[in-house]
Write a protein that holds these residues in place. Structure first.
Motif, PDB file in Angstrom:
ATOM      1  N   MET A  50       0.829  -1.207   0.000  1.00  0.00           N
ATOM      2  CA  MET A  50       0.000   0.000   0.000  1.00  0.00           C
ATOM      3  C   MET A  50       0.869   1.264   0.000  1.00  0.00           C
ATOM      4  N   ARG A  51       1.998   1.200   0.764  1.00  0.00           N
ATOM      5  CA  ARG A  51       2.910   2.343   0.812  1.00  0.00           C
ATOM      6  C   ARG A  51       3.514   2.625  -0.557  1.00  0.00           C
ATOM      7  N   PHE A  52       3.714   1.578  -1.338  1.00  0.00           N
ATOM      8  CA  PHE A  52       4.287   1.696  -2.676  1.00  0.00           C
ATOM      9  C   PHE A  52       3.224   2.132  -3.687  1.00  0.00           C
ATOM     10  N   LEU A  53       2.032   1.573  -3.560  1.00  0.00           N
ATOM     11  CA  LEU A  53       0.962   1.821  -4.525  1.00  0.00           C
ATOM     12  C   LEU A  53       0.471   3.269  -4.488  1.00  0.00           C
ATOM     13  N   LEU A  54       0.359   3.832  -3.288  1.00  0.00           N
ATOM     14  CA  LEU A  54      -0.183   5.190  -3.145  1.00  0.00           C
ATOM     15  C   LEU A  54       0.670   6.250  -3.835  1.00  0.00           C
ATOM     16  N   PRO A  55       1.998   6.289  -3.597  1.00  0.00           N
ATOM     17  CA  PRO A  55       2.800   7.300  -4.308  1.00  0.00           C
ATOM     18  C   PRO A  55       2.834   7.090  -5.824  1.00  0.00           C
ATOM     19  N   VAL A  56       2.851   5.824  -6.278  1.00  0.00           N
ATOM     20  CA  VAL A  56       2.832   5.536  -7.720  1.00  0.00           C
ATOM     21  C   VAL A  56       1.543   6.065  -8.343  1.00  0.00           C
ATOM     22  N   THR A  57       0.419   5.775  -7.688  1.00  0.00           N
ATOM     23  CA  THR A  57      -0.880   6.252  -8.185  1.00  0.00           C
ATOM     24  C   THR A  57      -0.925   7.772  -8.217  1.00  0.00           C
ATOM     25  N   THR A  58      -0.400   8.397  -7.163  1.00  0.00           N
ATOM     26  CA  THR A  58      -0.388   9.866  -7.074  1.00  0.00           C
ATOM     27  C   THR A  58       0.440  10.477  -8.197  1.00  0.00           C
ATOM     28  N   ILE A  59       1.596   9.875  -8.476  1.00  0.00           N
ATOM     29  CA  ILE A  59       2.457  10.372  -9.570  1.00  0.00           C
ATOM     30  C   ILE A  59       1.765  10.225 -10.923  1.00  0.00           C
ATOM     31  N   LEU A  60       1.144   9.077 -11.146  1.00  0.00           N
ATOM     32  CA  LEU A  60       0.454   8.841 -12.422  1.00  0.00           C
ATOM     33  C   LEU A  60      -0.709   9.817 -12.614  1.00  0.00           C
ATOM     34  N   ILE A  61      -1.433  10.109 -11.534  1.00  0.00           N
ATOM     35  CA  ILE A  61      -2.535  11.088 -11.610  1.00  0.00           C
ATOM     36  C   ILE A  61      -1.967  12.470 -11.927  1.00  0.00           C
ATOM     37  N   ALA A  62      -0.852  12.830 -11.260  1.00  0.00           N
ATOM     38  CA  ALA A  62      -0.219  14.134 -11.506  1.00  0.00           C
ATOM     39  C   ALA A  62       0.205  14.267 -12.970  1.00  0.00           C
ATOM     40  N   LEU A  63       0.799  13.193 -13.522  1.00  0.00           N
ATOM     41  CA  LEU A  63       1.198  13.197 -14.939  1.00  0.00           C
ATOM     42  C   LEU A  63      -0.016  13.334 -15.854  1.00  0.00           C
ATOM     43  N   ALA A  64      -1.084  12.612 -15.509  1.00  0.00           N
ATOM     44  CA  ALA A  64      -2.311  12.661 -16.325  1.00  0.00           C
ATOM     45  C   ALA A  64      -2.940  14.055 -16.292  1.00  0.00           C
ATOM     46  N   LEU A  65      -2.823  14.745 -15.166  1.00  0.00           N
ATOM     47  CA  LEU A  65      -3.381  16.105 -15.046  1.00  0.00           C
ATOM     48  C   LEU A  65      -2.491  17.144 -15.716  1.00  0.00           C
ATOM     49  N   LEU A  66      -1.178  16.871 -15.746  1.00  0.00           N
ATOM     50  CA  LEU A  66      -0.236  17.831 -16.333  1.00  0.00           C
ATOM     51  C   LEU A  66      -0.463  18.013 -17.833  1.00  0.00           C
ATOM     52  N   ILE A  67      -0.797  16.925 -18.522  1.00  0.00           N
ATOM     53  CA  ILE A  67      -0.978  17.001 -19.988  1.00  0.00           C
ATOM     54  C   ILE A  67      -2.094  17.978 -20.381  1.00  0.00           C
ATOM     55  N   PRO A  68      -3.347  17.803 -19.871  1.00  0.00           N
ATOM     56  CA  PRO A  68      -4.370  18.807 -20.204  1.00  0.00           C
ATOM     57  C   PRO A  68      -4.083  20.154 -19.543  1.00  0.00           C
ATOM     58  N   GLY A  69      -3.365  20.139 -18.417  1.00  0.00           N
ATOM     59  CA  GLY A  69      -3.012  21.394 -17.756  1.00  0.00           C
ATOM     60  C   GLY A  69      -2.136  22.277 -18.623  1.00  0.00           C
ATOM     61  N   VAL A  70      -1.336  21.649 -19.468  1.00  0.00           N
ATOM     62  CA  VAL A  70      -0.427  22.381 -20.362  1.00  0.00           C
ATOM     63  C   VAL A  70      -1.096  22.702 -21.700  1.00  0.00           C
ATOM     64  N   THR A  71      -1.955  21.803 -22.170  1.00  0.00           N
ATOM     65  CA  THR A  71      -2.521  21.951 -23.525  1.00  0.00           C
ATOM     66  C   THR A  71      -3.895  22.629 -23.566  1.00  0.00           C
ATOM     67  N   GLN A  72      -4.649  22.537 -22.473  1.00  0.00           N
ATOM     68  CA  GLN A  72      -5.983  23.147 -22.445  1.00  0.00           C
ATOM     69  C   GLN A  72      -5.878  24.636 -22.100  1.00  0.00           C
ATOM     70  N   PRO A  73      -6.880  25.439 -22.490  1.00  0.00           N
ATOM     71  CA  PRO A  73      -6.841  26.881 -22.196  1.00  0.00           C
ATOM     72  C   PRO A  73      -6.739  27.168 -20.697  1.00  0.00           C
ATOM     73  N   VAL A  74      -5.809  28.055 -20.358  1.00  0.00           N
ATOM     74  CA  VAL A  74      -5.616  28.454 -18.964  1.00  0.00           C
ATOM     75  C   VAL A  74      -6.458  29.681 -18.639  1.00  0.00           C
TER      76      VAL A  74
END
Length: 202
Positions: free
Chosen positions: A1-25
């Motif tokens: 669980m200690r390993f899964l939580l940070p991995v999931t958090t990083i993957l979510i952050a990466l997934a949010l970064l893509i539209p965060g950069v490409t979508q209108p701010v």
């Protein structure tokens, strides 16, 4: 669980970064009141003539009902994403600023998240400790993400202000990209807090 939580958090952050950069701010829109526009136009024409010209224009304006116009017309509208701002800065030959915005809003955040992800999967060894030290150094630049958003907002607002007169009523609205990027920032901070970096000399 200690390993899964940070991995999931990083993957979510990466997934949010893509539209965060490409979508209108941010979207900036300027509107002009029709009656004020007509009045200003008449005043500009009257300044070129004598008193008779001014009287004739005032009479024509009243007869045509230009002083009673209602509603607004759109005079300025600009929507920009982070990537769109980088492109516009480069097109305007502001290469240094374009590179800095791209570096701190796209390259460094992506690199940091990917390095954190690799760090989690590595066994404890000297390379992992060096990588951990690198991640810590990169993390010191984390607040620059917020600065980049502030820079883009200021750039768009300044650009609009340079083109607008007193007639324009400006309206600003945050786009989806702003909220995605904010989400990325929150998850990136959470990921950094969840990852325990091994001391380099440990």
């Amino acid at each position: 669980m200690r390993f899964l939580l940070p991995v999931t958090t990083i993957l979510i952050a990466l997934a949010l970064l893509i539209p965060g950069v490409t979508q209108p701010v941010l979207t900036l829109e300027g509107k002009i009141d029709k009656s004020k526009l007509a009045q200003t136009g008449i005043e500009m024409l009257a300044d070129e003539g004598d008193r008779n010209t001014r009287n004739i224009l005032a009479m024509a304006s009243s007869m045509l009902g230009l002083d009673k116009l209602e509603g607004e017309i759109s005079a300025y509208k600009k929507t920009r994403s982070i990537w769109g701002t980088v492109t516009e800065l480069a097109n305007n030959k502001n290469y240094l600023v374009a590179v800095l915005v791209a570096l701190f809003s796209i390259v460094i955040p992506t690199l940091k998240l990917l390095l954190q992800l690799i760090y989690l999967f590595l066994p404890v060894n000297s390379f992992k400790r060096v990588l951990g030290s690198t991640v810590q150094r990169i993390s010191k630049w984390s607040m620059v993400d917020v600065f980049v958003i502030a820079l883009i907002v200021a750039y768009l607002a300044g650009n609009a202000d340079g083109q607008m007169g007193e007639l324009i009523i400006m309206h600003a609205e945050f786009g989806a990209g702003f909220w995605y990027f904010t989400g990325y920032c929150l998850f990136a901070i959470a990921a950094s807090n969840l990852i325990k970096i091994e001391p380099k000399n440990g």
